[in-house]
Motif scaffolding. Structure first.
Motif, PDB file in Angstrom:
ATOM      1  N   ILE A  17     -25.976  50.575  -0.058  1.00 51.57           N
ATOM      2  CA  ILE A  17     -27.131  50.681   0.840  1.00 51.57           C
ATOM      3  C   ILE A  17     -28.352  50.074   0.157  1.00 51.57           C
ATOM      4  O   ILE A  17     -28.363  49.890  -1.062  1.00 51.57           O
ATOM      5  N   ALA A  18     -29.378  49.777   0.954  1.00 52.93           N
ATOM      6  CA  ALA A  18     -30.602  49.223   0.376  1.00 52.93           C
ATOM      7  C   ALA A  18     -31.821  49.943   0.928  1.00 52.93           C
ATOM      8  O   ALA A  18     -31.791  50.448   2.061  1.00 52.93           O
ATOM      9  N   LEU A  19     -32.852  49.982   0.102  1.00 48.73           N
ATOM     10  CA  LEU A  19     -34.126  50.577   0.517  1.00 48.73           C
ATOM     11  C   LEU A  19     -35.191  49.501   0.509  1.00 48.73           C
ATOM     12  O   LEU A  19     -35.257  48.706  -0.437  1.00 48.73           O
ATOM     13  N   LEU A  20     -36.009  49.481   1.539  1.00 54.20           N
ATOM     14  CA  LEU A  20     -37.155  48.574   1.568  1.00 54.20           C
ATOM     15  C   LEU A  20     -38.402  49.449   1.616  1.00 54.20           C
ATOM     16  O   LEU A  20     -38.485  50.342   2.468  1.00 54.20           O
ATOM     17  N   TYR A  21     -39.314  49.207   0.696  1.00 58.76           N
ATOM     18  CA  TYR A  21     -40.552  49.993   0.676  1.00 58.76           C
ATOM     19  C   TYR A  21     -41.667  49.055   1.134  1.00 58.76           C
ATOM     20  O   TYR A  21     -41.877  47.988   0.547  1.00 58.76           O
ATOM     21  N   LEU A  45     -55.321  40.364  15.000  1.00 56.20           N
ATOM     22  CA  LEU A  45     -55.321  40.681  13.564  1.00 56.20           C
ATOM     23  C   LEU A  45     -54.144  40.004  12.873  1.00 56.20           C
ATOM     24  O   LEU A  45     -53.011  40.057  13.365  1.00 56.20           O
ATOM     25  N   LYS A  46     -54.460  39.394  11.734  1.00 58.56           N
ATOM     26  CA  LYS A  46     -53.381  38.788  10.944  1.00 58.56           C
ATOM     27  C   LYS A  46     -53.027  39.793   9.865  1.00 58.56           C
ATOM     28  O   LYS A  46     -53.853  40.092   8.997  1.00 58.56           O
ATOM     29  N   THR A  47     -51.830  40.324   9.957  1.00 60.98           N
ATOM     30  CA  THR A  47     -51.439  41.395   9.045  1.00 60.98           C
ATOM     31  C   THR A  47     -50.341  40.913   8.116  1.00 60.98           C
ATOM     32  O   THR A  47     -49.465  40.154   8.522  1.00 60.98           O
ATOM     33  N   ARG A  48     -50.427  41.373   6.902  1.00 61.72           N
ATOM     34  CA  ARG A  48     -49.374  41.056   5.944  1.00 61.72           C
ATOM     35  C   ARG A  48     -48.874  42.357   5.336  1.00 61.72           C
ATOM     36  O   ARG A  48     -49.580  43.362   5.324  1.00 61.72           O
ATOM     37  N   THR A  49     -47.660  42.255   4.835  1.00 61.67           N
ATOM     38  CA  THR A  49     -47.101  43.461   4.232  1.00 61.67           C
ATOM     39  C   THR A  49     -46.439  43.121   2.899  1.00 61.67           C
ATOM     40  O   THR A  49     -45.904  42.024   2.729  1.00 61.67           O
ATOM     41  N   SER A  50     -46.543  44.058   1.969  1.00 62.67           N
ATOM     42  CA  SER A  50     -45.841  43.892   0.695  1.00 62.67           C
ATOM     43  C   SER A  50     -44.554  44.701   0.780  1.00 62.67           C
ATOM     44  O   SER A  50     -44.553  45.826   1.309  1.00 62.67           O
ATOM     45  N   ILE A  51     -43.484  44.101   0.286  1.00 60.89           N
ATOM     46  CA  ILE A  51     -42.180  44.780   0.395  1.00 60.89           C
ATOM     47  C   ILE A  51     -41.470  44.788  -0.962  1.00 60.89           C
ATOM     48  O   ILE A  51     -41.409  43.766  -1.645  1.00 60.89           O
ATOM     49  N   GLY A  52     -40.978  45.965  -1.315  1.00 55.87           N
ATOM     50  CA  GLY A  52     -40.152  46.078  -2.515  1.00 55.87           C
ATOM     51  C   GLY A  52     -38.778  46.581  -2.115  1.00 55.87           C
ATOM     52  O   GLY A  52     -38.644  47.333  -1.150  1.00 55.87           O
ATOM     53  N   THR A  53     -37.743  46.149  -2.817  1.00 56.25           N
ATOM     54  CA  THR A  53     -36.388  46.575  -2.432  1.00 56.25           C
ATOM     55  C   THR A  53     -35.654  47.244  -3.590  1.00 56.25           C
ATOM     56  O   THR A  53     -35.982  47.013  -4.758  1.00 56.25           O
ATOM     57  N   ALA A  54     -34.683  48.050  -3.251  1.00 56.96           N
ATOM     58  CA  ALA A  54     -33.798  48.656  -4.253  1.00 56.96           C
ATOM     59  C   ALA A  54     -32.422  48.803  -3.636  1.00 56.96           C
ATOM     60  O   ALA A  54     -32.313  49.101  -2.438  1.00 56.96           O
ATOM     61  N   LEU A  55     -31.382  48.577  -4.424  1.00 53.32           N
ATOM     62  CA  LEU A  55     -30.021  48.676  -3.899  1.00 53.32           C
ATOM     63  C   LEU A  55     -29.231  49.767  -4.605  1.00 53.32           C
ATOM     64  O   LEU A  55     -29.378  49.940  -5.820  1.00 53.32           O
ATOM     65  N   TYR A  56     -28.440  50.444  -3.825  1.00 48.30           N
ATOM     66  CA  TYR A  56     -27.464  51.376  -4.409  1.00 48.30           C
ATOM     67  C   TYR A  56     -26.141  50.615  -4.502  1.00 48.30           C
ATOM     68  O   TYR A  56     -25.754  49.986  -3.508  1.00 48.30           O
ATOM     69  N   ALA A  59     -41.223  47.806  -7.046  1.00 47.80           N
ATOM     70  CA  ALA A  59     -41.041  46.406  -6.626  1.00 47.80           C
ATOM     71  C   ALA A  59     -42.092  46.019  -5.586  1.00 47.80           C
ATOM     72  O   ALA A  59     -42.608  44.892  -5.600  1.00 47.80           O
ATOM     73  N   MET A  60     -42.434  46.959  -4.692  1.00 51.07           N
ATOM     74  CA  MET A  60     -43.460  46.688  -3.678  1.00 51.07           C
ATOM     75  C   MET A  60     -44.806  46.440  -4.360  1.00 51.07           C
ATOM     76  O   MET A  60     -45.540  45.512  -4.016  1.00 51.07           O
TER      77      MET A  60
END
Ligand SMILES: Nc1nc2c(ncn2[C@@H]2O[C@H](COP(=O)(O)OP(=O)(O)OP(=O)(O)O)[C@@H](O)[C@H]2O)c(=O)[nH]1
Length: 444
Positions: free
Chosen positions: A317-321, A403-414, A431-432
């Protein structure tokens, strides 16, 4: 005995409130007193010579036969209870006192009508069963199924449906409808809706004596006919919907049955309201109010289940923050309400980027987390992250501003980045943070 007194015995027997039967060795009625007609609806002429067992309700025949054998074997009995079908088709509950007369080769039976008592017991049992159903059912669907079962035990039922009024929109819906054979739907919704609205507004039950509510072509397994009873579901404060009962073909509901159903409907209404509240409370405790997404608590539960599954099946599985960049500025420049709209839109867009079995949760503020199930490679995770980044980057219209929106994303995998939820979450958060820092540096 004085012969005069002996001659009076039939007169005395006719004054008794209980029914007296004499039944021969073949089970045929040879004598009945006057009370039999009041209790069973048949005249003495209609009973004498007939087989007693024919009048017993089919469900009770085997044990009644068994009981008769016991009595004829010389074991007198007081207190045996069974049901008979009256001449008018209604059921009558009786309690017997019986013995065998070997010298006359006759069974002597005295039957007391205990239908009223049974009726009161049924009401009590139904109240208890409905309240049990409200407690035990895991959700409203399970509760409707259980109420269907309870009502079917009380009155003859060919089909059953529940109509409910949405507390917010006041729209009428049919969350449950089922016939005797488990088929659904059973009602024509537009027509039924009209009748239900009438019943809900008046607070009065309505008995419809033909197939006005039935789905066209539905229920072909049964002959036409029968009645529909629409009972309002009234709580202390309001009418929250209706129960819709379909009688067996060619039958209708008696006033007594309607009275019983009115009583049961009140219990059902209270139980439904209680269940709806508890379902709502449970939902509120596990979801974020602003976006409707699962909150941290539900996310943790889903994460725990997903990890358990993965450990069993060697899955991945993976997690996205996710954290929205410079979200504070939206609040500060356009106001908190505009910030709320942006958060809701972001929640929607993330949800559209993932599969139904994945979980998107809001951890708080402008932080979201995505749990991706059944992940094959790290590249797949990157693809999803890019898809989300792209979706959020598209202008979001709030208060006339794009609105121009951006997002920071960090990931982790099991299992690569950790074996437990906390470790994985920490890793994805880290990671985020790096993603955000990298972008800030690049921007400078
Ligand atoms: N409108 C709105 N704002 C919220 C809500 N919950 C938290 N916030 C605000 O979200 C902002 C979160 O800001 P931060 O994540 O700390 O900062 P940021 O501006 O996004 O900066 P970076 O994360 O560094 O990109 C704060 O201003 C909070 O007051 C909410 O439910 N609605």
């Amino acid at each position: 005995m004085d012969p005069n007194a002996h001659a009076l015995l039939p007169n005395i027997a006719d004054l008794l409130l209980d029914a007296v039967f004499l039944v021969d060795v073949h089970g045929r009625v040879v004598y009945v007193n006057a009370a039999c007609e009041r209790i069973f609806g048949y005249t003495p002429d209609e009973l004498i010579g007939r087989s007693m067992i024919d009048f017993v309700a089919p469900e009770d025949r085997a044990r009644t036969w068994n009981e008769a054998m016991q009595v004829m074997a010389g074991r007198p009995r007081i207190g045996f209870e069974n049901r008979y079908i009256r001449k008018d088709g209604r059921q009558v509950h009786v309690m017997w006192s019986a013995r065998w007369s070997p010298e006359n080769q006759l069974r002597i039976g005295v039957a007391r009508d205990i239908t009223e008592r049974k009726h009161a017991q049924e009401m009590q049992a139904a109240t208890y069963a409905v309240s049990e159903a409200a407690h035990a059912a895991t959700d409203l669907g399970a509760m409707y199924r259980e109420i269907h079962r309870i009502v079917a035990n009380l009155v003859p039922l060919a089909g059953f449906a529940v109509a409910t009024c949405d507390p917010k929109t006041k729209q009428l819906g049919f969350p449950y409808q089922m016939d005797l054979y488990g088929n659904s739907p059973i009602i024509q919704e537009p027509t039924t809706r009209q009748y239900c609205i009438e019943v809900i507004c008046s607070g009065q039950p309505m008995l419809l004596t033909d197939a006005v509510l039935a789905t066209p072509g539905g229920d072909t397994s049964m002959p036409a006919g029968g009645a529909w009873l629409v009972m309002p579901l009234i709580t202390q404060n309001e009418t929250i919907g209706a129960l819709i009962l379909k009688s067996l073909p060619g039958t209708t509901y008696s006033d007594k049955e309607k009275g019983l159903l009115q009583f049961v409907s009140a219990q059902v209404a209270t139980a439904m309201e209680r269940k709806r509240l508890s379902v709502e409370l449970l939902r509120a405790a596990r979801h974020d109010e602003l976006t409707g997404l699962p909150n941290r608590r539900l996310f943790q539960d889903r994460m725990a289940s997903a990890l358990a599954r993965c450990k069993r099946k060697q899955g991945r599985i993976a997690l996205l923050y996710l954290d929205i960049d410079d979200f504070k500025q939206v609040n500060d420049s356009l106001g908190h309400a505009a910030g709320d709209v942006l958060l809701q839109e972001v929640a929607q867009r993330i949800t559209h980027c993932v599969r139904e079995e994945d979980t998107v949760a809001r951890l708080g503020g402008d932080e979201f987390v995505v749990l991706l199930e059944d992940v094959r490679t790290a590249d797949d995770v990157m693809l999803v992250a890019d898809k989300i980044r792209h979706a959020i980057r598209q202008p979001i219209h709030v208060d006339g501003f794009a609105l121009k929106t951006r997002t920071s994303i960090g990931t982790a995998l099991y299992p690569e980045h950790g074996m437990e939820a906390e470790e994985l979450l920490k890793q994805a958060d880290k990671a985020m943070y790096l993603d955000k820092k990298f972008k800030a540096r690049t921007f400078k």
